[in-house]
Design an enzyme around this catalytic site. Structure first.
Site, mmCIF file in Angstrom:
data_model
loop_
_atom_site.group_PDB
_atom_site.id
_atom_site.type_symbol
_atom_site.label_atom_id
_atom_site.label_comp_id
_atom_site.label_asym_id
_atom_site.label_seq_id
_atom_site.Cartn_x
_atom_site.Cartn_y
_atom_site.Cartn_z
ATOM 1 N N ILE A 96 53.380 55.703 72.173
ATOM 2 C CA ILE A 96 53.991 54.743 73.094
ATOM 3 C C ILE A 96 54.767 55.539 74.140
ATOM 4 C CG2 ILE A 96 55.760 52.950 73.276
ATOM 5 C CD1 ILE A 96 54.818 51.979 70.511
ATOM 6 N N LEU A 97 54.554 55.186 75.397
ATOM 7 C CA LEU A 97 55.155 55.942 76.498
ATOM 8 C C LEU A 97 56.436 55.256 76.975
ATOM 9 C CD1 LEU A 97 51.746 56.605 78.195
ATOM 10 C CD2 LEU A 97 53.232 58.355 77.187
ATOM 11 N N HIS A 113 41.691 49.872 75.733
ATOM 12 C CA HIS A 113 42.169 49.274 74.493
ATOM 13 C C HIS A 113 40.994 48.576 73.814
ATOM 14 C CE1 HIS A 113 45.027 47.584 71.676
ATOM 15 N NE2 HIS A 113 44.416 46.426 71.818
ATOM 16 N N LEU A 148 53.498 47.230 76.237
ATOM 17 C CA LEU A 148 52.367 47.836 75.523
ATOM 18 C C LEU A 148 51.108 46.969 75.625
ATOM 19 C CD1 LEU A 148 51.519 50.136 73.512
ATOM 20 C CD2 LEU A 148 52.008 48.490 71.694
ATOM 21 N N THR A 176 30.623 52.188 71.928
ATOM 22 C CA THR A 176 29.465 52.438 72.799
ATOM 23 C C THR A 176 29.683 51.815 74.177
ATOM 24 O OG1 THR A 176 28.080 52.371 70.847
ATOM 25 C CG2 THR A 176 26.957 52.136 72.932
ATOM 26 N N GLN A 177 30.264 50.628 74.184
ATOM 27 C CA GLN A 177 30.538 49.953 75.462
ATOM 28 C C GLN A 177 31.709 50.602 76.199
ATOM 29 O OE1 GLN A 177 28.556 47.555 76.765
ATOM 30 N NE2 GLN A 177 27.305 48.121 75.001
HETATM 31 C C1 GAR Z 1 38.957 54.015 71.284
HETATM 32 O O1 GAR Z 1 38.318 52.963 70.601
HETATM 33 C C2 GAR Z 1 40.087 53.466 72.143
HETATM 34 O O2 GAR Z 1 39.804 52.210 72.693
HETATM 35 C C3 GAR Z 1 41.187 53.371 71.128
HETATM 36 O O3 GAR Z 1 41.062 54.516 70.332
HETATM 37 C C4 GAR Z 1 39.698 54.930 70.311
HETATM 38 C C5 GAR Z 1 39.635 56.372 70.724
HETATM 39 O O4 GAR Z 1 38.341 56.901 70.540
HETATM 40 N N1 GAR Z 1 42.455 53.313 71.764
HETATM 41 C C6 GAR Z 1 43.508 52.683 71.235
HETATM 42 O O5 GAR Z 1 43.483 52.126 70.170
HETATM 43 C C7 GAR Z 1 44.761 52.732 72.093
HETATM 44 N N2 GAR Z 1 45.738 51.821 71.613
HETATM 45 P P1 GAR Z 1 37.953 58.278 71.217
HETATM 46 O O6 GAR Z 1 39.064 59.269 70.893
HETATM 47 O O7 GAR Z 1 36.670 58.651 70.559
HETATM 48 O O8 GAR Z 1 37.822 58.042 72.686
#
Ligand code: GAR
Length: 193
Positions: A96-97, A113, A148, A176-177
């Protein structure tokens, strides 16, 4: 050439999709940007090796080495700003920033997200979507604001939730999306900056 700095905490697959997009001539249009650095708060993040394999500089800023969130964010900002980025991209960055950090990069700080915001902010989005009986899930690219997982939505992708899905199978379908919409949203935002 515009610079992008990407922050990660783990696997780095979104980061990889973005780096690959910058290294292609036309995907889906010329990004006209390079990933100047990938910064992780976790020394063990698998994405660090992936970035290095693509010739991208990496740095670890370990949050456990700083007494406060403010002190960590100050070091993070110094590291990021040394690359003079046009965009700062959060790609699975699980910290969290502080409001000061968010304000410093206002309008040029992006997050992805793994839910269809404003539904399911926070953690365990896929488990919660399945438990709620959702028929669709997805991912959202948004500008980061102080609250957030809020902020103006730039792109979304929708996938079906299938009857036998578990958290892992749904996460994989969504991921994938994510790899498609994140580079595209970045390209569109960069064209305006
Ligand atoms: C992704 O699904 C992203 O949307 C999620 O973490 C994963 C990272 O995958 N982000 C969050 O949950 C942020 N709150 P990756 O490291 O393979 O890109």
């Amino acid at each position: 050439m515009k610079n992008i700095v990407i922050l990660i905490s783990g696997g780095g697959s979104n980061m990889q999709a973005i780096v690959q997009a910058t290294q292609r001539d036309h995907w889906p249009e010329r990004l006209g940007a390079r990933v100047a650095a990938v910064i992780s708060n976790q020394a063990q993040a698998r994405g660090l090796a992936i970035a290095q394999a693509h010739g991208v500089a990496t740095q670890v800023v370990d949050h456990t080495q700083y007494p406060t969130r403010e002190a960590f964010d100050a070091q993070l900002m110094a590291s990021i700003d040394s690359h003079q980025p046009t965009l700062v991209v959060l790609a699975g960055f699980m910290r969290i920033l502080t409001p000061g950090f968010v304000a410093h990069y206002s309008g040029r700080l992006l997050n992805i997200h793994p839910s269809l915001l404003p539904a399911f902010t926070g953690l365990h989005t896929h488990r919660r979507a399945i438990e709620a009986g959702c028929k669709f899930a997805g991912a959202t690219v948004h500008l980061v604001t102080a609250e957030l997982d809020h902020g103006p939505i730039l792109a979304q992708a929708v996938v079906p939730v299938l009857p036998n899905d578990d958290e892992a199978s749904l996460a994989a379908r969504v991921l994938t999306q994510e790899h498609l919409i994140y580079p595209r949203a970045i390209a569109q935002l960069l064209a305006q900056l």
